[in-house]
Motif scaffolding. Structure first.
Motif, PDB file in Angstrom:
ATOM      1  N   ARG A  62       0.470  -1.254   0.044  1.00 25.18           N
ATOM      2  CA  ARG A  62      -0.102  -0.051  -0.250  1.00 25.18           C
ATOM      3  C   ARG A  62       0.839   1.154   0.585  1.00 25.18           C
ATOM      4  NH1 ARG A  62      -2.845   0.788   4.476  1.00 25.18           N
ATOM      5  NH2 ARG A  62      -1.323  -0.946   6.131  1.00 25.18           N
ATOM      6  N   ARG A  63       0.041   2.488  -0.046  1.00 25.17           N
ATOM      7  CA  ARG A  63       1.098   3.658  -0.243  1.00 25.17           C
ATOM      8  C   ARG A  63       0.430   4.263   0.655  1.00 25.17           C
ATOM      9  NH1 ARG A  63       3.606   6.643  -4.134  1.00 25.17           N
ATOM     10  NH2 ARG A  63       3.905   8.076  -2.217  1.00 25.17           N
ATOM     11  N   ASP A  64       1.194   5.813   1.638  1.00 23.79           N
ATOM     12  CA  ASP A  64       0.505   6.067   2.596  1.00 23.79           C
ATOM     13  C   ASP A  64       0.058   7.454   2.249  1.00 23.79           C
ATOM     14  OD1 ASP A  64       0.139   6.584   5.350  1.00 23.79           O
ATOM     15  OD2 ASP A  64       1.818   7.655   5.287  1.00 23.79           O
ATOM     16  N   THR A  65      -0.696   7.015   1.009  1.00 22.60           N
ATOM     17  CA  THR A  65      -0.771   8.795   0.221  1.00 22.60           C
ATOM     18  C   THR A  65      -2.316   8.681  -0.781  1.00 22.60           C
ATOM     19  OG1 THR A  65      -0.563  11.099  -0.917  1.00 22.60           O
ATOM     20  CG2 THR A  65       0.374   8.623  -0.824  1.00 22.60           C
ATOM     21  N   GLN A  82       3.643   7.615 -11.094  1.00 24.44           N
ATOM     22  CA  GLN A  82       5.121   7.028 -11.244  1.00 24.44           C
ATOM     23  C   GLN A  82       5.165   5.614 -11.531  1.00 24.44           C
ATOM     24  OE1 GLN A  82       7.318   9.030 -12.536  1.00 24.44           O
ATOM     25  NE2 GLN A  82       8.815   7.902 -13.642  1.00 24.44           N
ATOM     26  N   PHE A  84       6.333   1.702 -12.759  1.00 19.56           N
ATOM     27  CA  PHE A  84       7.259   0.663 -13.347  1.00 19.56           C
ATOM     28  C   PHE A  84       6.953  -0.055 -14.175  1.00 19.56           C
ATOM     29  CE2 PHE A  84       9.101   4.187  -9.873  1.00 19.56           C
ATOM     30  CZ  PHE A  84      10.025   4.295 -10.543  1.00 19.56           C
ATOM     31  N   ASN A  87       6.817  -4.069 -12.608  1.00 19.22           N
ATOM     32  CA  ASN A  87       5.537  -4.030 -11.548  1.00 19.22           C
ATOM     33  C   ASN A  87       4.112  -4.070 -11.835  1.00 19.22           C
ATOM     34  OD1 ASN A  87       7.683  -4.133  -9.964  1.00 19.22           O
ATOM     35  ND2 ASN A  87       7.457  -1.367  -9.047  1.00 19.22           N
ATOM     36  N   TYR A 157      -3.074   3.593  -4.791  1.00 17.77           N
ATOM     37  CA  TYR A 157      -3.127   2.732  -5.987  1.00 17.77           C
ATOM     38  C   TYR A 157      -2.050   1.859  -4.491  1.00 17.77           C
ATOM     39  CZ  TYR A 157       2.039   4.648  -6.723  1.00 17.77           C
ATOM     40  OH  TYR A 157       2.999   5.552  -6.796  1.00 17.77           O
ATOM     41  N   TYR A 159       1.205  -1.849  -4.831  1.00 20.08           N
ATOM     42  CA  TYR A 159       2.181  -2.050  -6.267  1.00 20.08           C
ATOM     43  C   TYR A 159       2.172  -3.346  -5.457  1.00 20.08           C
ATOM     44  CZ  TYR A 159       5.089  -0.134  -2.645  1.00 20.08           C
ATOM     45  OH  TYR A 159       5.643   0.019  -1.769  1.00 20.08           O
TER      46      TYR A 159
ATOM     47  N   ASP B  60       0.508  13.796  -3.869  1.00 18.29           N
ATOM     48  CA  ASP B  60       2.012  13.598  -3.023  1.00 18.29           C
ATOM     49  C   ASP B  60       1.752  11.626  -3.470  1.00 18.29           C
ATOM     50  OD1 ASP B  60       2.506  15.362  -1.962  1.00 18.29           O
ATOM     51  OD2 ASP B  60       1.786  14.639   0.211  1.00 18.29           O
ATOM     52  N   PRO B  64       6.513   8.180  -5.884  1.00 15.96           N
ATOM     53  CA  PRO B  64       6.025   7.408  -6.117  1.00 15.96           C
ATOM     54  C   PRO B  64       7.434   7.250  -4.238  1.00 15.96           C
ATOM     55  CG  PRO B  64       7.637   6.889  -8.111  1.00 15.96           C
ATOM     56  CD  PRO B  64       7.029   8.361  -7.881  1.00 15.96           C
ATOM     57  N   THR B  65       7.316   6.002  -4.357  1.00 14.61           N
ATOM     58  CA  THR B  65       9.101   5.643  -3.098  1.00 14.61           C
ATOM     59  C   THR B  65       9.401   4.680  -3.942  1.00 14.61           C
ATOM     60  OG1 THR B  65       7.462   3.370  -3.015  1.00 14.61           O
ATOM     61  CG2 THR B  65       6.856   5.058  -1.271  1.00 14.61           C
ATOM     62  N   ALA B  67      10.992   2.154  -2.990  1.00  9.10           N
ATOM     63  CA  ALA B  67      10.399   1.033  -2.644  1.00  9.10           C
ATOM     64  C   ALA B  67       9.505   0.645  -3.944  1.00  9.10           C
ATOM     65  CB  ALA B  67       9.104   0.337  -1.530  1.00  9.10           C
ATOM     66  N   GLU B  68       9.549   1.117  -5.003  1.00  4.77           N
ATOM     67  CA  GLU B  68       8.596   0.830  -5.993  1.00  4.77           C
ATOM     68  C   GLU B  68       9.771   0.909  -7.443  1.00  4.77           C
ATOM     69  OE1 GLU B  68       5.672   3.394  -7.041  1.00  4.77           O
ATOM     70  OE2 GLU B  68       4.728   3.883  -4.961  1.00  4.77           O
ATOM     71  N   ARG B 162       7.293  -1.312   5.125  1.00  4.89           N
ATOM     72  CA  ARG B 162       6.788  -0.447   4.134  1.00  4.89           C
ATOM     73  C   ARG B 162       6.635   0.492   4.336  1.00  4.89           C
ATOM     74  NH1 ARG B 162       8.155  -5.366   1.284  1.00  4.89           N
ATOM     75  NH2 ARG B 162       9.958  -5.119  -0.017  1.00  4.89           N
ATOM     76  N   PHE B 163       5.540  -0.048   4.795  1.00  6.37           N
ATOM     77  CA  PHE B 163       4.372   1.315   4.839  1.00  6.37           C
ATOM     78  C   PHE B 163       4.805   2.322   6.383  1.00  6.37           C
ATOM     79  CE2 PHE B 163       0.231   2.464   6.951  1.00  6.37           C
ATOM     80  CZ  PHE B 163      -0.515   2.715   5.768  1.00  6.37           C
ATOM     81  N   GLU B 166       7.149   5.163   4.866  1.00  5.03           N
ATOM     82  CA  GLU B 166       6.282   5.822   4.513  1.00  5.03           C
ATOM     83  C   GLU B 166       6.122   6.751   5.212  1.00  5.03           C
ATOM     84  OE1 GLU B 166       3.982   4.539   0.715  1.00  5.03           O
ATOM     85  OE2 GLU B 166       3.468   7.172   0.092  1.00  5.03           O
ATOM     86  N   ALA B 167       5.225   6.016   5.842  1.00  2.00           N
ATOM     87  CA  ALA B 167       4.397   7.001   7.045  1.00  2.00           C
ATOM     88  C   ALA B 167       4.810   7.718   7.569  1.00  2.00           C
ATOM     89  CB  ALA B 167       3.332   6.010   7.917  1.00  2.00           C
ATOM     90  N   SER B 170       6.431  10.663   5.219  1.00  2.00           N
ATOM     91  CA  SER B 170       4.820  11.596   5.219  1.00  2.00           C
ATOM     92  C   SER B 170       5.167  12.335   6.553  1.00  2.00           C
ATOM     93  CB  SER B 170       3.418  10.909   5.206  1.00  2.00           C
ATOM     94  OG  SER B 170       3.944   9.985   3.907  1.00  2.00           O
TER      95      SER B 170
END
Lengths: 160, 290
Positions: A62-65, A82, A84, A87, A157, A159, B60, B64-65, B67-68, B162-163, B166-167, B170
């Protein structure tokens, strides 16, 4: 003859009054917020639910946003993301309304529409994407032609 | 005389009535006109540039992060993540903007340690992040998230870790903005991505990739970093290291944009190496003792 003149004047006054009332109503409708707090809440909880279920079922991260905002009648929304190559991505959209009034599509950096696997249910849309190139992709949100009522959307989103 | 008066009355009244009726018709008729409006065709290129710019919403989520990008690299080659670790600094950073860049690089190193599934290294990095967040006045606010991050790493729950990372990023960014230190938030993000590009260009450099642009995170990403540098306050803009960063990243952007212009051009390791060298130079400049 005099009575007829009074009657005409009354009729005119009535028509003018209705026109004025209608104009005021339209103005009020235009300034009133179309999106209620309830719609926002619904959209957010839908998006969070979707995110958790996809993450749990498919081993997606998950993304945190999030993006959130109104999806209006005329304007479309283009969100650059963005992606890649290599993925897998799932774009999740929760809506403020129960009916599925939003069309979601994804375009690659060259502007070509991507083949997607979509799962659409009551007020929620999921798209699975496997990008062929790395770069900025655009998620496009617009109201369906059959709907003219603006709604609220929350998008994120996942990934893997 | 009376007839003349009547005629005058109707001469004025009837046009007024017609106008009023037309006004009502217009008010109620607006809705029926609707869907002939500017609903744009489904293909993106057909959107006129001025409409396109109006519709694009930068969020935001658009950035990407790391990690991606690491995930994408791992799918193309077998990466030895531990060989890419970076040693801790041997000098202290009293300058707050440098400390912010360093925290950013340590966040990216956190993603790297998670790819290597190295819980001990995650713990070492979180200690380092906590130490430098003291320089930024964020230690108290950062600590609870660091504890959660360590807990997930110890439990080898990498998705959760990972979550949390990222948190953490942020949250730190938000706290800095609330403390009116927007510049530091931007510098932290620049640190995150410079380190990510340094790692990516190191991995791509040593392997055969069919899509080498990944070492620059895609064309748009470098431009996003340049935009962040342009958004810094005037004082910081004058800083020599920012000037240098803008020049170096501008060059990286031009290298990879050539792919778009020339279409399908095959890049060699030279471009990847140049990208790596320039990104590394910028990082060294930011983290130097001066």
């Amino acid at each position: 003859m005099k009575h007829f003149r009074i009657l005409t004047l009354l009729l005119m006054a009535g028509v003018l009054y209705c026109a004025a009332q209608d104009a005021v109503k339209k103005k009020e409708e235009a300034t009133a917020p179309v999106v209620s707090a309830e719609m926002k809440f619904r959209a957010r909880s839908c998006a969070y639910d979707l995110e958790y279920s996809v993450s749990a079922a498919g081993n997606f991260k998950r993304r945190d946003t999030y993006w959130e905002g109104e999806i209006g009648e005329i304007d479309i929304v283009l969100i650059p993301l963005q992606f890649f190559k290599g993925n897998d991505y799932v774009v999740a959209l929760g809506l403020g309304t129960k009916e599925n009034s939003v069309l979601m599509s994804v375009f690659d950096p060259a502007g070509k529409r991507l083949p997607i696997v979509a799962d659409e249910q009551e007020g929620r849309v999921l798209l699975a994407i496997k990008p062929e190139v790395s770069g900025a992709h655009y998620v496009r949100l617009e109201l369906r032609k059959t709907s003219s009522v603006p709604t609220y959307g929350v998008l994120t989103y996942l990934y893997r | 005389m009376r007839h003349a008066k009547d005629s005058l009355f109707y001469l004025v009244a009837i046009p007024l009535l017609v106008i009023a009726l037309m006004a009502v018709g217009q008010e109620t008729g607006e809705d029926t006109d609707d869907d002939k409006e500017v609903r744009l065709p489904p293909v993106l290129q057909d959107i006129p540039p001025e409409v396109f710019a109006k519709c694009v919403v930068e969020t935001d989520l658009s950035l990407p992060t790391p990690a991606e990008i690491f995930d994408a690299l791992a799918k193309q080659t077998n990466v030895r993540w531990r060989s890419l670790y970076r040693d801790p600094l041997t000098h202290s950073l009293a300058d707050r903007s440098k400390a912010a860049v360093w925290i950013g690089t340590r966040i990216t190193d956190g993603y790297l340690a998670m790819e290597a599934r190295d819980a001990q290294h995650v713990r070492n990095l979180s200690k380092d992040i906590l130490a430098y967040s003291r320089v930024l006045g964020l230690a108290e606010k950062t600590e609870p998230r660091i504890i959660r991050l360590d807990t997930f790493a110890e439990a080898q729950s990498w998705a959760g870790a990972r979550f949390e990372l990222e948190a953490l990023q942020s949250e730190m960014s938000l706290n800095l903005r609330e403390m009116r230190d927007k510049d530091l938030a931007e510098m932290m993000l620049v640190g995150v991505w410079l380190r990510a590009l340094e790692i990516a260009s190191m991995v791509v450099d040593s392997k055969d990739f069919d899509e080498m642009v990944i070492c620059a995170g895609g064309i748009r990403l470098v431009d996003q970093l340049l935009d962040r540098l342009d958004d810094l306050s005037e004082n910081l803009q004058k800083d020599e290291s920012i000037e240098m960063a803008r020049r170096q990243l501008g060059r990286v952007s031009r290298i990879w944009k050539a792919e778009k212009v020339l279409g399908g051009r095959v890049f060699t390791n030279d471009e990847v190496k140049e990208t790596h060298d320039r990104v590394t130079n910028v990082l060294q400049m930011f983290l130097s003792q001066r």
